[in-house]
Design a protein around this motif. Structure first.
Motif, PDB file in Angstrom:
ATOM      1  N   ALA A   1     -30.597  52.583  39.617  1.00  0.00           N
ATOM      2  CA  ALA A   1     -29.417  52.656  40.482  1.00  0.00           C
ATOM      3  C   ALA A   1     -28.398  51.605  40.061  1.00  0.00           C
ATOM      4  CB  ALA A   1     -29.830  52.463  41.941  1.00  0.00           C
ATOM      5  N   HIS A   2     -27.717  51.837  38.947  1.00  0.00           N
ATOM      6  CA  HIS A   2     -26.820  50.832  38.383  1.00  0.00           C
ATOM      7  C   HIS A   2     -25.596  50.579  39.255  1.00  0.00           C
ATOM      8  CE1 HIS A   2     -29.514  51.729  35.251  1.00  0.00           C
ATOM      9  NE2 HIS A   2     -28.889  52.806  34.832  1.00  0.00           N
ATOM     10  N   SER A   3     -25.032  51.642  39.792  1.00  0.00           N
ATOM     11  CA  SER A   3     -23.851  51.485  40.629  1.00  0.00           C
ATOM     12  C   SER A   3     -24.161  50.639  41.853  1.00  0.00           C
ATOM     13  CB  SER A   3     -23.320  52.856  41.066  1.00  0.00           C
ATOM     14  OG  SER A   3     -22.256  52.719  41.992  1.00  0.00           O
ATOM     15  N   ASP A   4     -25.315  50.877  42.490  1.00  0.00           N
ATOM     16  CA  ASP A   4     -25.697  50.087  43.659  1.00  0.00           C
ATOM     17  C   ASP A   4     -25.794  48.613  43.319  1.00  0.00           C
ATOM     18  OD1 ASP A   4     -25.796  52.337  45.193  1.00  0.00           O
ATOM     19  OD2 ASP A   4     -27.960  52.307  45.544  1.00  0.00           O
ATOM     20  N   SER A   5     -26.444  48.298  42.206  1.00  0.00           N
ATOM     21  CA  SER A   5     -26.619  46.906  41.793  1.00  0.00           C
ATOM     22  C   SER A   5     -25.282  46.230  41.570  1.00  0.00           C
ATOM     23  CB  SER A   5     -27.470  46.843  40.521  1.00  0.00           C
ATOM     24  OG  SER A   5     -27.662  45.517  40.116  1.00  0.00           O
ATOM     25  N   TRP A   6     -24.393  46.929  40.861  1.00  0.00           N
ATOM     26  CA  TRP A   6     -23.077  46.356  40.537  1.00  0.00           C
ATOM     27  C   TRP A   6     -22.253  46.144  41.802  1.00  0.00           C
ATOM     28  CZ3 TRP A   6     -21.292  44.121  36.296  1.00  0.00           C
ATOM     29  CH2 TRP A   6     -19.914  43.940  36.146  1.00  0.00           C
ATOM     30  N   GLN A   7     -22.207  47.156  42.650  1.00  0.00           N
ATOM     31  CA  GLN A   7     -21.383  47.067  43.851  1.00  0.00           C
ATOM     32  C   GLN A   7     -21.934  46.055  44.843  1.00  0.00           C
ATOM     33  OE1 GLN A   7     -18.457  48.395  44.127  1.00  0.00           O
ATOM     34  NE2 GLN A   7     -18.659  49.482  42.176  1.00  0.00           N
ATOM     35  N   LEU A   8     -23.263  45.931  44.909  1.00  0.00           N
ATOM     36  CA  LEU A   8     -23.854  44.953  45.813  1.00  0.00           C
ATOM     37  C   LEU A   8     -23.508  43.535  45.374  1.00  0.00           C
ATOM     38  CD1 LEU A   8     -25.574  44.721  48.335  1.00  0.00           C
ATOM     39  CD2 LEU A   8     -27.601  44.654  46.889  1.00  0.00           C
ATOM     40  N   SER A   9     -23.474  43.296  44.082  1.00  0.00           N
ATOM     41  CA  SER A   9     -23.065  41.984  43.577  1.00  0.00           C
ATOM     42  C   SER A   9     -21.627  41.673  43.996  1.00  0.00           C
ATOM     43  CB  SER A   9     -23.177  41.950  42.051  1.00  0.00           C
ATOM     44  OG  SER A   9     -24.521  42.070  41.643  1.00  0.00           O
ATOM     45  N   ARG A  10     -20.763  42.675  43.933  1.00  0.00           N
ATOM     46  CA  ARG A  10     -19.378  42.482  44.364  1.00  0.00           C
ATOM     47  C   ARG A  10     -19.322  42.165  45.863  1.00  0.00           C
ATOM     48  NH1 ARG A  10     -15.510  44.512  40.571  1.00  0.00           N
ATOM     49  NH2 ARG A  10     -13.951  44.457  42.232  1.00  0.00           N
ATOM     50  N   MET A  11     -20.091  42.919  46.654  1.00  0.00           N
ATOM     51  CA  MET A  11     -20.118  42.669  48.098  1.00  0.00           C
ATOM     52  C   MET A  11     -20.547  41.248  48.413  1.00  0.00           C
ATOM     53  SD  MET A  11     -21.864  46.004  49.889  1.00  0.00           S
ATOM     54  CE  MET A  11     -21.117  47.634  49.836  1.00  0.00           C
ATOM     55  N   LEU A  12     -21.607  40.810  47.749  1.00  0.00           N
ATOM     56  CA  LEU A  12     -22.151  39.485  48.013  1.00  0.00           C
ATOM     57  C   LEU A  12     -21.151  38.402  47.633  1.00  0.00           C
ATOM     58  CD1 LEU A  12     -24.712  38.026  48.978  1.00  0.00           C
ATOM     59  CD2 LEU A  12     -25.444  37.915  46.601  1.00  0.00           C
ATOM     60  N   THR A  13     -20.471  38.591  46.511  1.00  0.00           N
ATOM     61  CA  THR A  13     -19.481  37.614  46.078  1.00  0.00           C
ATOM     62  C   THR A  13     -18.320  37.544  47.058  1.00  0.00           C
ATOM     63  OG1 THR A  13     -20.052  38.035  43.766  1.00  0.00           O
ATOM     64  CG2 THR A  13     -17.966  36.933  44.180  1.00  0.00           C
ATOM     65  N   LEU A  14     -17.835  38.698  47.501  1.00  0.00           N
ATOM     66  CA  LEU A  14     -16.730  38.727  48.466  1.00  0.00           C
ATOM     67  C   LEU A  14     -17.114  38.035  49.767  1.00  0.00           C
ATOM     68  CD1 LEU A  14     -15.500  42.366  47.841  1.00  0.00           C
ATOM     69  CD2 LEU A  14     -14.091  40.315  47.601  1.00  0.00           C
TER      70      LEU A  14
END
Length: 326
Positions: free
Chosen positions: A241-254
């Motif tokens: 689930a690459h998209s989930d991993s990438w987007q979750l990193s963005r969420m956490l950073t924000l």
């Protein structure tokens, strides 16, 4: 990038790092609106899932494998399944071959400017309060403040993005990219790097210091948060689930940074441009120029997804893509 961090840290004085990464999968703690946001992002992302794809165009067959650079026992059955495919290929293309990783080590040893500031230090470039937060984050990963003070800001941001416990994990074996290259070397298969060994270092060192300092804020996560993110990244990888991993990193950073959302989004977009988009677009020409028809391309899994991802780029060049068992 984690691979580059490990190579660089191996050249520095011995550091004490926390043992073992114990964390939680952050996907189990998401609110309904966050789950919906991940689903929406996945729906909009070309090739959002899948670690192994077969691309065909005429006589040419390319197996594209999304790898992880971190050792994990779950890679054992994956490696066994991929072994016949690797040995049957004519050429392997990876981000950096073992020979080029050795060249990188030699360069980092001979030219300290790749990693270290030459005429100033981070405490001189930052507000005292900001430096103290940074120094504490470095100490929590076993890096003395006096050493962190000399790092190039872009490099320290990558180091701090990896929890200290991960360094011990790195010493327990090979990630999938290294395993695949070992198979190829044992089969006497032609191996090739997709880019010069110093590409990423040059890319970031060219950035002005003030921009590097802005980027540095992205990596200052507490040790426990970093461990959670690492566990989540690995679990997402094995879930393909690459998209989930990438987007979750963005969420956490924000959520983590006390900065205007627009400013954080801009920094994340710039990082994506450097680490993924620009490199993907350069790699696709290298892949197309390979002389053989039976190729294996093994790169970090994040490089597979998205408009600029390897898979979408191949499809736009007339290849038929089929997801394979992983």
């Amino acid at each position: 990038m984690r691979l580059l961090i490990v190579i660089a840290l191996s050249l520095l004085p011995q550091m004490t790092l926390a043992a073992g990464c114990v964390g939680s999968d952050l996907r189990t703690q998401l609110e309904p609106d966050q789950i919906a946001a991940l689903a929406a992002a996945e729906a909009e992302t070309p090739f959002a899932n899948g670690n192994h794809w077969r691309a065909t165009r005429g006589e040419r067959v390319i197996h594209v494998i999304g790898t992880v650079h971190i050792p994990d026992p779950r890679l054992d059955p994956v490696s066994a399944k991929l072994a016949p495919l690797i040995t049957a290929a004519d050429r392997l293309l990876v981000e950096a071959t073992a020979e080029d990783r050795k060249l990188l080590e030699q360069n980092l040893t001979s030219d300290s400017s790749f990693l270290l500031l030459q005429d100033t230090t981070l405490p001189e470039l930052m507000e005292e309060e900001d430096w103290q937060k940074l120094a504490e984050a470095a100490r929590s990963r076993g890096i003395p403040a006096f050493m962190a003070a000399k790092f190039q800001p872009w490099y320290l941001s990558l180091v701090l993005a990896l929890p200290g416990c991960a360094m011990e994990v790195m010493g327990t074996g090979e990630g999938l990219d290294a395993r695949i290259e070992t198979m190829a070397r044992n089969a006497d298969l032609a191996r090739q790097s997709l880019e010069p060994f110093d590409t990423v270092f040059k890319m970031f060192n060219e950035d002005p210091l003030d921009e590097q300092l802005r980027m540095l804020q992205l990596g200052i996560f507490p040790e426990e948060t970093g461990a959670d993110l690492l566990v989540t990244t690995l679990n997402s990888y094995f879930d393909q689930a690459h998209s989930d991993s990438w987007q979750l990193s963005r969420m956490l950073t924000l959520a983590h940074l006390d900065l205007p959302e627009a400013e954080v989004e801009q920094m994340l977009t710039e990082m994506e441009e450097k680490l993924l988009i620009r490199r993907n677009l350069a790699w696709i020409d290298v892949i197309e120029d390979a002389p053989e028809d039976r190729l294996v391309v093994a790169v970090g899994a994040a490089h597979l997804m998205g408009e600029s991802g390897i898979l979408n780029q191949l499809q736009s060049r007339g290849y038929t893509l089929e997801r394979q068992e992983f």
